[in-house]
Every structure is written in structure tokens, then in C-alpha cells.
Design a protein around this motif. Structure first.
Motif, mmCIF file in Angstrom:
data_model
loop_
_atom_site.group_PDB
_atom_site.id
_atom_site.type_symbol
_atom_site.label_atom_id
_atom_site.label_comp_id
_atom_site.label_asym_id
_atom_site.label_seq_id
_atom_site.Cartn_x
_atom_site.Cartn_y
_atom_site.Cartn_z
ATOM 1 N N ILE A 53 0.512 -1.234 -0.109
ATOM 2 C CA ILE A 53 -0.066 -0.108 -0.037
ATOM 3 C C ILE A 53 1.082 1.441 -0.139
ATOM 4 N N ALA A 54 2.350 1.587 0.467
ATOM 5 C CA ALA A 54 2.708 2.223 0.911
ATOM 6 C C ALA A 54 3.582 3.002 -0.727
ATOM 7 N N HIS A 59 -1.132 6.111 -2.954
ATOM 8 C CA HIS A 59 -1.588 6.186 -1.361
ATOM 9 C C HIS A 59 0.058 7.158 -1.098
ATOM 10 N N SER A 102 5.075 11.620 4.421
ATOM 11 C CA SER A 102 3.380 11.604 4.662
ATOM 12 C C SER A 102 2.462 13.089 4.936
ATOM 13 N N LEU A 108 -1.605 6.130 6.126
ATOM 14 C CA LEU A 108 -1.748 5.013 5.064
ATOM 15 C C LEU A 108 -3.669 4.677 5.347
#
Length: 168
Positions: A53-54, A59, A102, A108
Motif C-alpha cells: 500500500i505504501a 497512496h 506522509s 496510509l
């Protein structure tokens, strides 16, 4: 104090997140009798979930680092397998060219993490069962039969698995 100062010097100058992946009760019961196989699967599914997902450009779009610790018992002193992760608030761009941060309070999306984690874990759990790599004793003995095992996992397959990520 010296040791702590040395450890703090190793940290990146970014925020960090505390991420937890927890197995539902139906799976925890199976894990209790198959600790090595399922704890290994828990680590692998959780880390693959985070890395996948990262890396997704929708994302974060970055390769992240993870420090993970297994806890097998909850605060109520019951079997409650879960993995705690400390994750930096960002990562290296997929092409290796730069750091991608982030947002300060958001790493996330936990629903996306939970959905992928559940799919990865259950798919591999069934593969372990089909390969005869799980043992069932006592009240779980009927789960040696695939149909009974699938029926037992029914609620876990529909449940939202507990995953959370927040600044520590």
C-alpha cells in the motif's frame, strides 16, 4: 541515558506512526495451536500489506521502513496475537531519487490496509490448510476438514480486521 541518546541519534528526523495488525478470534484460536506457522504468516501478511500500500502511487508511492514486534497476549491476559509496527512518516521514492513525506497525522488508509491484510492472510491460511501444514487438537479437531474450517472462518472472512495507524 547514553544508550537512549544513541538510539535517538539513529532515528530519521521525521514523524513516526504506530501501526497494529490484529487477528480476529476465529483465527487466533487456530494460531494458538499452530504458533510457528501463523505467527510467521502474521508477520509476512502485515509487512507485505504495508509495503504494497505504501508503494502504491495512489497512496504514498514510496518504499518504507518497518520495525515490527509480535505480541501474543492482550492486556486481559488472553491469547490475542497482533503485530505492532513503528513506521517512519514517509519513505524513499520508488525510483530512489528523493524522500516522500506522509501527511503529519496520516500515513496510509487503515480500511485499505485492513482489506488487503485480510485477503493476504486468509488466502495463505487456506494454502497452509490445504497443504496439511496446520494441526488441530481438542475442540478444533474437526477443522482438519476443509469444509468445517471454511465454515469456522466465515465470520472472519466478512469482518473488518482490526488495523490502526496513528502517531505514537
Amino acid at each position: 541515558r547514553t544508550w537512549l541518546a544513541e538510539r535517538e541519534a539513529d532515528l530519521l528526523p521525521v514523524g513516526y506512526f504506530h501501526v497494529v495488525f490484529t487477528l480476529p478470534a476465529e483465527v487466533a484460536a487456530v494460531a494458538y495451536q499452530n504458533k510457528a506457522a501463523l505467527y510467521d504468516l502474521l508477520f509476512k501478511a502485515a509487512s507485505e500489506t504495508m509495503l504494497t500500500i505504501a508503494a502504491d502511487p495512489k497512496h504514498l508511492g514510496a518504499r518504507i521502513g518497518i520495525t515490527a514486534v509480535l505480541h501474543t497476549w492482550g492486556s486481559a491476559m488472553t491469547h490475542h496475537p497482533h503485530v505492532h509496527m513503528i513506521v517512519p512518516g514517509g519513505g524513499i521514492a520508488l525510483d530512489g531519487s528523493r524522500w516522500i513525506s506522509s501527511r503529519p497525522a496520516f500515513l496510509l488508509p487503515v480500511r485499505v490496509l485492513g482489506k488487503l491484510f485480510r485477503r493476504l492472510f486468509l488466502t495463505r491460511l487456506l494454502q497452509l490448510h490445504d497443504a496439511g501444514r496446520l494441526a488441530f487438537f481438542g475442540s478444533l479437531a474437526p477443522f482438519a476438514d476443509r469444509r468445517a474450517f471454511l465454515q469456522h472462518l466465515g465470520p472472519a472472512r466478512k469482518a473488518r480486521w482490526v488495523v490502526y495507524a496513528k502517531p505514537p
